[in-house]
Design a protein around this motif. Structure first.
Motif, PDB file in Angstrom:
ATOM      1  N   LEU A 270      15.178  32.742  20.675  1.00 44.28           N
ATOM      2  CA  LEU A 270      14.123  32.873  21.677  1.00 44.28           C
ATOM      3  C   LEU A 270      12.753  32.888  21.003  1.00 44.28           C
ATOM      4  O   LEU A 270      11.824  32.192  21.441  1.00 44.28           O
ATOM      5  N   THR A 271      12.627  33.662  19.940  1.00 49.51           N
ATOM      6  CA  THR A 271      11.347  33.763  19.246  1.00 49.51           C
ATOM      7  C   THR A 271      10.944  32.417  18.662  1.00 49.51           C
ATOM      8  O   THR A 271       9.766  32.029  18.721  1.00 49.51           O
TER       9      THR A 271
ATOM     10  N   ARG B  53      11.681  29.491  19.814  1.00 51.19           N
ATOM     11  CA  ARG B  53      11.234  28.648  20.919  1.00 51.19           C
ATOM     12  C   ARG B  53       9.850  29.066  21.399  1.00 51.19           C
ATOM     13  O   ARG B  53       9.017  28.221  21.745  1.00 51.19           O
ATOM     14  N   GLN B  54       9.594  30.359  21.430  1.00 46.45           N
ATOM     15  CA  GLN B  54       8.275  30.834  21.835  1.00 46.45           C
ATOM     16  C   GLN B  54       7.192  30.371  20.856  1.00 46.45           C
ATOM     17  O   GLN B  54       6.127  29.905  21.259  1.00 46.45           O
TER      18      GLN B  54
ATOM     19  N   HIS C 289      10.862  28.269  26.896  1.00 49.49           N
ATOM     20  CA  HIS C 289      11.577  29.498  26.558  1.00 49.49           C
ATOM     21  C   HIS C 289      11.729  30.451  27.734  1.00 49.49           C
ATOM     22  O   HIS C 289      12.356  31.500  27.608  1.00 49.49           O
TER      23      HIS C 289
ATOM     24  N   SER D 267       9.732  32.532  29.170  1.00 49.36           N
ATOM     25  CA  SER D 267       9.014  33.811  29.147  1.00 49.36           C
ATOM     26  C   SER D 267       7.971  33.849  30.265  1.00 49.36           C
ATOM     27  O   SER D 267       7.608  32.822  30.843  1.00 49.36           O
TER      28      SER D 267
ATOM     29  N   THR E  59       2.816  32.037  28.350  1.00 50.33           N
ATOM     30  CA  THR E  59       2.850  31.075  27.249  1.00 50.33           C
ATOM     31  C   THR E  59       1.485  31.079  26.559  1.00 50.33           C
ATOM     32  O   THR E  59       0.489  31.526  27.131  1.00 50.33           O
TER      33      THR E  59
END
Length: 260
Positions: free
Chosen positions: A220-221, A223-224, A230, A232, A235
């Protein structure tokens, strides 16, 4: 009204000069942040146009001496295409030409021999997800086994295969390499890849038991931080642009002659 022949002819030259200044700025930033190895290692950038030419440092100059005008323009065979008093490092040609030829998106290729980068390149497990900075490269860095000084063309195929589609490559027992669509992107990737290696060697030197997040959190991190989708709530698609603008202001203060 159509553009005049003079202006049409001038456009490619203007674009090349802009690229020369950006690449020279990256050389000065690598020097400023102490990521150099005297006259060795290289940063190259593809020149726009169908000729498959790219710019690379003149062999023998320190990175702090690189300017827009003294960068050497070569073809994919490593031969200068313009008059120059400077030679080209053959090892730089082997590594960089292979990647430029195989990766159309790799407009810039940056290679370093930093202490932290070489240390992690010598560790069997490679780069570990020990901190948020290193997680940008989680599952996104290749590894290339050491084959001696890069002077053999036969190594090019294996090097390209190991880089694959990744933005970064750890050259075992050698150093680090990043690619980018622009010199600025390649530099920022190298800055954080090297920083991740510094953090890793410092954490390991402390002797305490290390902890790493769950693999799903690491992904996840990554992709962020890489700008991928991701899911979230927020962005930040301006981070690299703002960081690069700040770095250009830094270069203007500490090395304004890079534009010469």
């Amino acid at each position: 009204m159509s553009a005049s022949p003079h202006r049409a002819d001038q456009a490619p030259l203007d674009e090349e000069w802009r690229l020369r200044r950006e690449l020279a700025a990256v050389y000065r930033l690598v020097a400023h942040f102490r990521m150099t190895d005297l006259i060795f290692t290289h940063i190259s950038a593809r020149v726009p146009g169908p000729e498959h030419h790219f710019l690379i440092n003149p062999y023998g100059l320190l990175f702090e001496e690189i300017t827009a005008s003294n960068l050497v323009k070569v073809d994919l065979s490593g031969r200068p295409v313009e008059d120059t008093p400077h030679p080209v490092n053959p090892a730089g040609f082997v590594i960089h030409s292979a990647i430029h030829a195989a990766r159309p998106d790799a407009h810039c290729v940056l290679h370093t021999h930093t202490k932290a980068g070489c240390a992690v390149a010598a560790q069997e497990d490679g780069l570990l997800p020990l901190n948020q900075i290193s997680m940008e490269f989680y599952g996104r860095v290749g590894y290339h086994g050491y084959e001696g000084v890069a002077l053999n063309l036969a190594e090019q195929r294996r090097l390209v295969a190991d880089l694959a589609g990744h933005p970064a490559l750890i050259l075992r027992n050698h150093g680090l390499l990043t690619v980018g669509e622009t010199p600025g992107e390649a530099f920022l990737r190298m800055y954080y890849l090297d920083k991740a290696c510094e953090i890793q060697t410092t954490a390991m030197a402390g002797g305490a038991k290390l902890t790493t997040p769950d693999p799903d959190i690491c992904e996840l991190t990554a992709r962020q931080l890489s700008g991928e989708d991701h899911g979230s709530d927020f962005t930040d698609d301006q981070a690299y642009t703002l960081a690069w603008s700040a770095l250009l202001r830094l270069v203007e203060r500490v090395a304004p002659d890079h534009r010469d």
